[in-house]
Design a protein around this motif. Structure first.
Motif, PDB file in Angstrom:
ATOM      1  N   ASP A 179       0.811  -1.212   0.000  1.00 56.79           N
ATOM      2  CA  ASP A 179       0.000   0.000   0.000  1.00 56.79           C
ATOM      3  C   ASP A 179       0.850   1.270   0.000  1.00 56.79           C
ATOM      4  OD1 ASP A 179      -1.974  -1.873   0.213  1.00 56.79           O
ATOM      5  OD2 ASP A 179      -2.357  -1.521   2.334  1.00 56.79           O
ATOM      6  N   PHE A 180       1.950   1.252   0.718  1.00 62.34           N
ATOM      7  CA  PHE A 180       2.808   2.426   0.823  1.00 62.34           C
ATOM      8  C   PHE A 180       4.091   2.242   0.031  1.00 62.34           C
ATOM      9  CE2 PHE A 180       0.664   4.999   4.110  1.00 62.34           C
ATOM     10  CZ  PHE A 180      -0.338   4.108   4.434  1.00 62.34           C
ATOM     11  N   ASP A 181       3.985   1.424  -0.993  1.00 62.90           N
ATOM     12  CA  ASP A 181       5.117   1.103  -1.840  1.00 62.90           C
ATOM     13  C   ASP A 181       5.941   2.320  -2.256  1.00 62.90           C
ATOM     14  OD1 ASP A 181       6.495  -0.795  -3.866  1.00 62.90           O
ATOM     15  OD2 ASP A 181       5.751   0.868  -5.075  1.00 62.90           O
ATOM     16  N   VAL A 182       5.279   3.363  -2.708  1.00 70.79           N
ATOM     17  CA  VAL A 182       6.041   4.520  -3.195  1.00 70.79           C
ATOM     18  C   VAL A 182       6.842   5.162  -2.068  1.00 70.79           C
ATOM     19  CG1 VAL A 182       4.468   5.031  -5.103  1.00 70.79           C
ATOM     20  CG2 VAL A 182       4.138   6.157  -2.904  1.00 70.79           C
ATOM     21  N   GLN A 183       6.275   5.176  -0.874  1.00 68.16           N
ATOM     22  CA  GLN A 183       7.016   5.735   0.250  1.00 68.16           C
ATOM     23  C   GLN A 183       8.214   4.852   0.592  1.00 68.16           C
ATOM     24  OE1 GLN A 183       5.565   5.590   4.395  1.00 68.16           O
ATOM     25  NE2 GLN A 183       5.523   7.822   4.316  1.00 68.16           N
ATOM     26  N   VAL A 184       7.981   3.564   0.650  1.00 68.48           N
ATOM     27  CA  VAL A 184       9.065   2.631   0.950  1.00 68.48           C
ATOM     28  C   VAL A 184      10.203   2.807  -0.043  1.00 68.48           C
ATOM     29  CG1 VAL A 184       9.702   0.186   0.948  1.00 68.48           C
ATOM     30  CG2 VAL A 184       7.611   0.924   2.096  1.00 68.48           C
TER      31      VAL A 184
ATOM     32  N   SER B  36      -9.302  14.195   4.037  1.00 70.17           N
ATOM     33  CA  SER B  36      -8.910  12.960   4.711  1.00 70.17           C
ATOM     34  C   SER B  36      -9.990  11.894   4.593  1.00 70.17           C
ATOM     35  CB  SER B  36      -8.616  13.228   6.186  1.00 70.17           C
ATOM     36  OG  SER B  36      -9.799  13.532   6.886  1.00 70.17           O
ATOM     37  N   GLU B  37     -11.233  12.332   4.401  1.00 75.71           N
ATOM     38  CA  GLU B  37     -12.297  11.351   4.255  1.00 75.71           C
ATOM     39  C   GLU B  37     -12.436  10.853   2.840  1.00 75.71           C
ATOM     40  OE1 GLU B  37     -16.011  12.877   5.675  1.00 75.71           O
ATOM     41  OE2 GLU B  37     -15.281  13.121   7.716  1.00 75.71           O
ATOM     42  N   ALA B  38     -12.132  11.724   1.884  1.00 75.55           N
ATOM     43  CA  ALA B  38     -12.482  11.406   0.494  1.00 75.55           C
ATOM     44  C   ALA B  38     -11.296  11.374  -0.451  1.00 75.55           C
ATOM     45  CB  ALA B  38     -13.502  12.424  -0.015  1.00 75.55           C
ATOM     46  N   GLY B  39     -10.115  11.757   0.021  1.00 72.44           N
ATOM     47  CA  GLY B  39      -8.984  11.858  -0.896  1.00 72.44           C
ATOM     48  C   GLY B  39      -9.085  13.120  -1.746  1.00 72.44           C
ATOM     49  N   PHE B  40      -8.038  13.413  -2.496  1.00 72.00           N
ATOM     50  CA  PHE B  40      -8.034  14.663  -3.255  1.00 72.00           C
ATOM     51  C   PHE B  40      -9.188  14.736  -4.243  1.00 72.00           C
ATOM     52  CE2 PHE B  40      -6.944  17.199  -6.976  1.00 72.00           C
ATOM     53  CZ  PHE B  40      -6.752  18.419  -6.380  1.00 72.00           C
ATOM     54  N   ASN B 121      -4.117   8.461   2.183  1.00 77.28           N
ATOM     55  CA  ASN B 121      -4.763   8.616   0.888  1.00 77.28           C
ATOM     56  C   ASN B 121      -3.765   9.035  -0.178  1.00 77.28           C
ATOM     57  OD1 ASN B 121      -7.730   8.264   0.483  1.00 77.28           O
ATOM     58  ND2 ASN B 121      -7.838   9.459   2.361  1.00 77.28           N
ATOM     59  N   GLU B 122      -2.969  10.023   0.147  1.00 79.79           N
ATOM     60  CA  GLU B 122      -2.009  10.548  -0.817  1.00 79.79           C
ATOM     61  C   GLU B 122      -1.029   9.470  -1.260  1.00 79.79           C
ATOM     62  OE1 GLU B 122      -1.562  13.222  -2.481  1.00 79.79           O
ATOM     63  OE2 GLU B 122       0.582  13.246  -2.996  1.00 79.79           O
ATOM     64  N   ILE B 123      -0.524   8.706  -0.310  1.00 83.29           N
ATOM     65  CA  ILE B 123       0.548   7.762  -0.625  1.00 83.29           C
ATOM     66  C   ILE B 123       0.009   6.504  -1.295  1.00 83.29           C
ATOM     67  CG2 ILE B 123       2.307   6.271   0.403  1.00 83.29           C
ATOM     68  CD1 ILE B 123       2.785   8.565   2.409  1.00 83.29           C
ATOM     69  N   VAL B 124      -1.143   6.035  -0.832  1.00 84.60           N
ATOM     70  CA  VAL B 124      -1.719   4.844  -1.467  1.00 84.60           C
ATOM     71  C   VAL B 124      -1.971   5.108  -2.946  1.00 84.60           C
ATOM     72  CG1 VAL B 124      -3.795   3.428  -1.609  1.00 84.60           C
ATOM     73  CG2 VAL B 124      -2.758   3.866   0.584  1.00 84.60           C
ATOM     74  N   GLN B 125      -2.312   6.335  -3.254  1.00 84.41           N
ATOM     75  CA  GLN B 125      -2.601   6.647  -4.654  1.00 84.41           C
ATOM     76  C   GLN B 125      -1.369   7.138  -5.404  1.00 84.41           C
ATOM     77  OE1 GLN B 125      -6.258   8.716  -5.286  1.00 84.41           O
ATOM     78  NE2 GLN B 125      -7.391   7.298  -3.983  1.00 84.41           N
ATOM     79  N   LEU B 134       8.999  13.262   0.053  1.00 77.92           N
ATOM     80  CA  LEU B 134       9.392  11.923   0.489  1.00 77.92           C
ATOM     81  C   LEU B 134      10.848  11.651   0.136  1.00 77.92           C
ATOM     82  CD1 LEU B 134       6.347   9.669  -0.485  1.00 77.92           C
ATOM     83  CD2 LEU B 134       6.807  10.863   1.654  1.00 77.92           C
ATOM     84  N   GLU B 135      11.214  12.016  -1.088  1.00 74.39           N
ATOM     85  CA  GLU B 135      12.587  11.738  -1.529  1.00 74.39           C
ATOM     86  C   GLU B 135      13.575  12.760  -0.983  1.00 74.39           C
ATOM     87  OE1 GLU B 135      11.689  11.746  -5.665  1.00 74.39           O
ATOM     88  OE2 GLU B 135      11.793   9.556  -5.821  1.00 74.39           O
TER      89      GLU B 135
END
Lengths: 211, 211
Positions: A179-184, B36-40, B121-125, B134-135
């Motif tokens: 699920d958090f692949d991109v973060q990992v 946070s409930e619905a994503g962007f 939400n942000e990261i899963v997508q 992140l980087e």
DNA sequence: CGTTCTTTTGACCGATTGGTCAAATCGGAA
DNA sequence: TTCCGATTTGACCAATCGGTCAAAAGAACG
């Protein structure tokens, strides 16, 4: 070949030609890709149709609505997703049974990341469509297994742990890698996080669970 | 009363009256709830405006676009989110430092679930808008801490663990209780999962990390 | 070939969405 | 009070979305 299509929903038999089955699989495959990337609301019929190589009305010829595709996916995948849990053997060696379960779940994160993200999207946003299954099937399965684990602990074959939180730990730790692949990947130096993850999780649960 | 505030944002100076600041906070507060409930993509300006008690054009008077609100939120909250990590003291007692970090993160899942879900939400997508952070920031912070942990391990004050995977474990285990809250509550018998979670995670990490 | 059923498609529709704009209203300084 | 900038709003717009429909294009079979 008279009654070609009576009631093609679940419950009843759904007679389908080989072509129909193939197209529906195409659609579900495309839907899985799109829904897992964008969530239910973020997915569009145009994108799913494009991904499946069909026109939008043609897609709607096989599934009556966007919701129908999404729900078919959730329904079909839930069983697959729960399967590793059911494979735990109450008669087996406790620590090894759970470690094997962890490894199976981790393999699924590696091999079926879209499925994992599909559920992640659904649940993060409040599980509006899969809640009944969570409170039904999943809860029953979990309660059953919790009793098995409690038995193992009572027999001194497993370190004392709260069974429910143990399961949450397995789920979160393994699914995190999908699920958090991109973060990992953004944080990690290696390309493939899974070899390291496997060793790490084996160590972690072995230390937690060995009496 | 000309130059009220010099440069509180990044980039240019952004002089704001007290009223402006208050309304912007209202909007960010509403945006946090809705995003946070619905994503962007699932969030709508109408819902955010309604939640903030403003008309849509009025909302757009303070923030030029939906993206602007979302990015302001991500930017502002990232620091808060990373703070518990920075509070780890390289001079402290290793096991206790990390256990304290785990507890801080768990507290945040309890006290700020919206923030956690916003990032989830942000990261899963695919983290389309927060990837640079992140980087950049996150990775730097993690690499710094990884060296500290390696030092602790080399000194025999911590059981040997991969530092990166250790951090992933902390994140996934603690944030799970916020991000997958509905699942946890659907499966669990108790109302509040956090007391149990705190004990469980303390045990888990203590066993993993004690040399 | 013609007939019948299945599949595919282009054109279209109503609702929603992010965003604009000109005009109205507010609020404080002189 | 008057004036002027800051704030608020109703009306509106173009794009996108999920979904419909009638008609065209295949396929199957005699």
């Amino acid at each position: 070949m008279v009654e070609k299509s009576a009631s093609l929903q679940e419950g009843d038999a759904a007679p389908q030609t080989r072509i129909q089955r193939a197209k529906r699989r195409q659609i579900l495959e495309a839907g899985l890709t799109v829904f897992s990337e964008a969530g239910f609301r973020g997915a569009t019929l145009d994108r799913i149709a494009g991904e499946a190589g069909l026109s939008k009305p043609n897609l709607l010829y096989y599934y009556p609505s966007k919701e129908a595709i999404y729900e078919a996916l959730l329904r079909d995948l839930l069983a697959t997703w729960l399967h590793p849990l059911q494979a735990i053997d109450p008669k087996g060696e406790p620590v090894e049974e759970i470690l094997a379960y962890v490894e199976r779940k981790l393999q699924m994160s590696r091999d079926f990341p879209r499925e994992s993200r599909l559920f992640a999207n659904e649940i993060v946003q409040g599980a509006p469509r899969i809640m009944p299954a969570l409170e039904g099937e999943l809860r029953d399965l979990v309660d059953t297994l919790a009793k098995v684990i409690k038995g193992w602990i009572a027999a001194g074959r497993l370190a004392p742990v709260d069974p429910h939180h143990l399961l949450f730990s397995v789920w979160s730790l393994t699914q995190h890698y999908a699920d958090f692949d991109v973060q990992v990947r953004a944080v990690l130096n290696e390309d493939d996080p899974f070899p390291g993850a496997e060793i790490h999780l084996d160590t972690l649960f072995r230390r937690l669970l060995t009496p």
